[in-house]
Enzyme design. Structure first.
Site, PDB file in Angstrom:
ATOM      1  N   HIS A  44       0.852  -1.183   0.000  1.00  0.00           N
ATOM      2  CA  HIS A  44       0.000   0.000   0.000  1.00  0.00           C
ATOM      3  C   HIS A  44       0.894   1.241   0.000  1.00  0.00           C
ATOM      4  CE1 HIS A  44      -4.016   1.783   1.568  1.00  0.00           C
ATOM      5  NE2 HIS A  44      -3.319   2.717   0.959  1.00  0.00           N
ATOM      6  N   GLU A  71      -2.389  -1.527  -3.404  1.00  0.00           N
ATOM      7  CA  GLU A  71      -3.528  -0.807  -2.862  1.00  0.00           C
ATOM      8  C   GLU A  71      -3.220   0.677  -2.799  1.00  0.00           C
ATOM      9  OE1 GLU A  71      -3.983  -2.489   1.031  1.00  0.00           O
ATOM     10  OE2 GLU A  71      -5.329  -4.034   0.277  1.00  0.00           O
ATOM     11  N   HIS A 191      -8.353  -6.043   6.468  1.00  0.00           N
ATOM     12  CA  HIS A 191      -8.113  -5.019   7.499  1.00  0.00           C
ATOM     13  C   HIS A 191      -8.408  -5.550   8.891  1.00  0.00           C
ATOM     14  CE1 HIS A 191      -6.860  -0.868   8.239  1.00  0.00           C
ATOM     15  NE2 HIS A 191      -7.479  -1.084   9.373  1.00  0.00           N
TER      16      HIS A 191
END
Ligand SMILES: CC(=O)[C@@H](O)[C@H](O)COP(=O)(O)O
Ligand SMILES: NCC(=O)COP(=O)(O)O
Length: 238
Positions: A44, A71, A191
């Site tokens: 990410h 991401e 998450h």
């Protein structure tokens, strides 16, 4: 079989703690994590490069042999990176630049036009696209209209409520998953998933194809070792 994509952001966090220090070697960690059984590597790259740097993404593309999932919020720089690197999967998240971590899914109605254009561009680069979604079945129809291949269920609320009432915690995810599958969408989740809450999510959410897990997995690896930890997480998905 639900695939495990290991998010290596926090390995990069440790590396960056000493500036341009070379240890831990992020690329070697990715190679080893794949060798230990992970079916993907997730990163990410945030605008401030607090952990994953843009150059890490470029370098990972050349060594990841499973799937690279990148991401991020689709800023022009992020989309340009995806055009250059062409990862197997791009996961779009609506994070603000200063967000301490991802904290919401997309407003797929309010951002419908932007998401539709961005998804089309990323798919033209050969990337599979997933968009981050809160667990709300009423969002699925608008998510599908963006043209996305998959949605990623944002599992922070599940993780938060799991210890209190796991059946109630998972129900919105079951409902949203059923709607997503009915709409022809692929289904990811991620998450705050960990060794306590992962197996129940995997058992209860129909059509789940992939989970991306980073923070808890890397934290666990400090005590349990990286190889053992990757295999422990995979065991929760059987
Ligand atoms: C989208 C998602 O839930 C993860 O990628 C999370 O954002 C990890 O980011 P940090 O490692 O910066 O917390
Ligand atoms: N998409 C979720 C992810 O990549 C990792 O999230 P976390 O396990 O670090 O919370």
């Amino acid at each position: 079989m639900i695939k495990l994509s290991v998010n290596i952001n926090k390995i990069a966090t440790l590396r960056n703690a000493r500036g341009l220090h070379a240890r831990p070697d992020l690329l070697q960690a990715a190679r080893d994590i794949e060798r230990f059984g992970a079916e993907g590597i997730t990163v990410h790259p945030r605008p401030d490069e607090r952990h994953i740097r843009y150059d890490d993404v470029r370098n990972l593309k050349s060594i990841v042999t499973t799937e690279l999932n990148v991401e991020g919020n689709p800023t022009p720089d992020f989309v340009a990176l995806c055009r250059e690197v062409r990862p197997e999967q791009v996961t779009l998240v609506p994070d603000a630049p200063d967000a301490i971590t991802s904290n919401a899914g997309w407003d797929v109605v309010g951002h419908q036009g932007f998401l539709r254009d961005t998804v089309a561009e990323l798919k033209s680069y050969g990337c599979r696209v997933s968009i981050f979604l809160d667990p709300n079945p009423t969002l699925v129809e608008a998510a599908a209209r963006t043209g996305t291949d998959r949605v990623e269920l944002y599992t922070e609320a599940y993780a938060r409520y799991y210890p209190t009432d796991r059946a109630a915690a998972v129900q919105p995810y079951r409902d949203t998953a059923k709607a997503a599958v009915a709409a022809g969408l692929g289904l990811n989740a991620g998450h705050d998933l960990d060794l306590e809450n992962l197996a129940y999510l995997a058992q209860q959410v129909p059509g789940l194809q992939e989970v991306s897990i980073g923070h808890a997995l890397v934290a666990d690896a400090l005590y349990l070792g990286l190889e053992n930890t990757v295999q422990l997480y995979k065991r929760q998905l059987r």
